[in-house]
Design a protein around this motif. Sequence first.
Motif, short mmCIF file in Angstrom:
data_model
loop_
_atom_site.label_atom_id
_atom_site.label_comp_id
_atom_site.label_asym_id
_atom_site.label_seq_id
_atom_site.Cartn_x
_atom_site.Cartn_y
_atom_site.Cartn_z
N ALA A 280 0.81 -1.22 0.00
CA ALA A 280 0.00 0.00 0.00
C ALA A 280 0.84 1.27 0.00
N LYS A 281 2.13 1.14 -0.10
CA LYS A 281 3.01 2.32 -0.05
C LYS A 281 2.66 3.32 -1.16
N ASP A 282 2.45 4.57 -0.76
CA ASP A 282 2.13 5.68 -1.67
C ASP A 282 0.85 5.45 -2.46
N LYS A 283 -0.05 4.64 -1.92
CA LYS A 283 -1.31 4.36 -2.60
C LYS A 283 -2.49 5.00 -1.86
N HIS A 284 -3.52 5.31 -2.64
CA HIS A 284 -4.80 5.70 -2.05
C HIS A 284 -5.55 4.40 -1.74
N VAL A 285 -5.79 4.16 -0.45
CA VAL A 285 -6.40 2.90 0.00
C VAL A 285 -7.83 3.17 0.48
N ILE A 286 -8.75 2.34 0.01
CA ILE A 286 -10.13 2.36 0.50
C ILE A 286 -10.42 1.01 1.17
N GLY A 294 -11.47 -4.67 8.94
CA GLY A 294 -11.23 -3.41 8.25
C GLY A 294 -10.21 -2.56 8.99
N SER A 295 -10.32 -2.52 10.31
CA SER A 295 -9.37 -1.78 11.13
C SER A 295 -7.96 -2.32 10.98
N ASP A 296 -7.83 -3.65 10.89
CA ASP A 296 -6.51 -4.27 10.68
C ASP A 296 -5.91 -3.86 9.34
N CYS A 297 -6.77 -3.72 8.33
CA CYS A 297 -6.30 -3.24 7.02
C CYS A 297 -5.81 -1.80 7.11
N VAL A 298 -6.49 -1.00 7.92
CA VAL A 298 -6.07 0.38 8.12
C VAL A 298 -4.69 0.44 8.75
N GLY A 299 -4.50 -0.30 9.85
CA GLY A 299 -3.22 -0.29 10.53
C GLY A 299 -2.08 -0.80 9.67
N THR A 300 -2.35 -1.84 8.89
CA THR A 300 -1.31 -2.40 8.02
C THR A 300 -0.97 -1.44 6.89
N SER A 301 -1.98 -0.80 6.31
CA SER A 301 -1.74 0.17 5.24
C SER A 301 -0.91 1.35 5.73
N ASN A 302 -1.18 1.79 6.94
CA ASN A 302 -0.39 2.89 7.50
C ASN A 302 1.06 2.49 7.70
N ARG A 303 1.28 1.24 8.07
CA ARG A 303 2.66 0.78 8.25
C ARG A 303 3.37 0.62 6.92
N HIS A 304 2.64 0.42 5.85
CA HIS A 304 3.25 0.39 4.53
C HIS A 304 3.64 1.79 4.06
N GLY A 305 2.95 2.80 4.59
CA GLY A 305 3.18 4.17 4.13
C GLY A 305 2.20 4.59 3.06
N ALA A 306 0.94 4.25 3.24
CA ALA A 306 -0.09 4.62 2.27
C ALA A 306 -0.21 6.14 2.16
N LYS A 307 -0.57 6.60 0.97
CA LYS A 307 -0.76 8.04 0.75
C LYS A 307 -2.00 8.53 1.49
N SER A 308 -3.06 7.74 1.44
CA SER A 308 -4.28 8.05 2.18
C SER A 308 -4.99 6.74 2.49
N VAL A 309 -5.73 6.72 3.61
CA VAL A 309 -6.51 5.55 3.98
C VAL A 309 -7.92 6.02 4.35
N THR A 310 -8.91 5.47 3.67
CA THR A 310 -10.30 5.80 3.94
C THR A 310 -11.05 4.51 4.25
N GLN A 311 -11.80 4.51 5.33
CA GLN A 311 -12.60 3.35 5.70
C GLN A 311 -14.07 3.73 5.63
N ILE A 312 -14.86 2.94 4.89
CA ILE A 312 -16.26 3.27 4.71
C ILE A 312 -17.14 2.15 5.25
N GLU A 313 -18.32 2.55 5.71
CA GLU A 313 -19.27 1.62 6.32
C GLU A 313 -20.66 1.93 5.79
N LEU A 314 -21.42 0.86 5.49
CA LEU A 314 -22.77 1.02 4.96
C LEU A 314 -23.73 1.59 6.01
N PHE A 315 -23.55 1.21 7.24
CA PHE A 315 -24.47 1.64 8.30
C PHE A 315 -24.14 3.07 8.76
#
Length: 480
Positions: A280-286, A294-315
């Motif tokens: 996820a380094k330098d990537k826009h992650v959804i 989903g939270s685990d994906c957020v934490g892992t993406s941040n450790r990769h150095g993602a450009k941005s991380v957005t988490q969305i929920e239907l509810f």
Amino acid sequence: MGKPTGFLEFKKEYLQKIEPKERVKNYKEFEKPFPEAIAKDQGARCMDCGIPFCHGDTGCPVDNLIPEFNDFVYRGRWKEAWENLSKTNNFPEFTGRLCPAPCESACTLGIIEPPVSIKSIERTIIDRAWEEGWVIPQPPVSKSGKKVAVVGSGPAGLAAGQQLARAGHTVTIFEKNDRIGGLLRYGIPDFKMEKRHIDRRMKQMEAEGVTFKTNVNVGVDITAKQLLADFDAVVLACGSEVPRDLPVEGRNSKGVYFAMEFLSKNNKHVAGDAIEIINAKDKHVIVIGGGDTGSDCVGTSNRHGAKSVTQIELFPEPPKERDVSTPWPLYPKMFRTSTSHEEGVNRKWAVSTMGFKSNEKGELTSIYGSEVKEENGKFNPVPGTEFEWPADLVFLAMGFVNPVKEGLLADLQKEGLELDGRGNVKADFGTKPGSFATSVPKVYACGDVRRGQSLIVWAISEGRKCADQVHHFLMQEVEA
């Protein structure tokens, strides 16, 4: 109880954490157990409430004797606290790190104050027990001569296997992956639980007589008939692994992955395997899905150095305080912030994904959809809220629907195995509820494969209770 006036004198404390900007530099655990003095004060807050809702149906599924170990901690009787905790929970170092703590939601003190720090005290007890050398193998005094196969080495399989081995049965745990642990190993990031905790439990269980066989996919490498012929009882603890998909336009774009593919590859990489990860380094992650995965994906993406991380929920966004629909002592519907969220994420609620767009190479470029409003059980688009966001990676973290049908379960269905309406293994065919017995003689089921996707603490609880039923079944044969 702890100190009679403790809940009036001491405020709730939380485990100390390394700051987010520092901890995202590696995959190490970043929370520390309580110092002894703080643990004592926190144990003192337990208020001898008469009817402790923290365990039982409303609280801890493994029935931890919480007021008792709180009292031991308050009095500095640490070994007794450990002995008390080990009576009910095979792996408190797992739950002390990963459980969402329904016990705290049901704490009586929580009606008027923040509840007792039960989960943190539990973790502090077990971490000290390992440091002091109190956690030792408990091999059986005698052997029954009976052999049990456990399919799956997640928390349910490990708990069932350990209980059965300690009862004197010869236990073999089969795991299709190359290492023991199931989703504990390949679904939970190391920054939430380092895998050394699994490894040392595995050594303990081997010393208790458990045999582990990895890289064995039962139903493929071994048939169900062969398993039934070779063992006196079989425990299905193979989890619920079929992820919920999102069949929208552009779903096959390169860059859209199930969360577990992302997380498992990263865990193998962290373990030292020469494997290509989804970077996820330098990537826009959804991240689509607002739960723990989903939270685990957020934490892992941040450790990769993602450009941005957005988490969305239907509810829609839950309330900041306990919702009236989940009164005490129920587990509350309310807004929660995980440690991964603290590290950086843009969270959006009441959002529906309509599709994905890609370039001429089929590579993901964006995600589009709209805000929604729930009406009569349906989520209807809100006019004028349509959006399109740039996206290089999308991780689908919307939960799991049922166990894998191919292989073992398909084999066992030929032997008469019944599934319930959700596709889980139906396992209540004994003489009373809670038998964990399937429709196939001497085959039992526990954990997610039986109850559907659930919590680690429920998996351990089911593994223990299933083991008890299997033990009674085997001993009836011995006595006969």
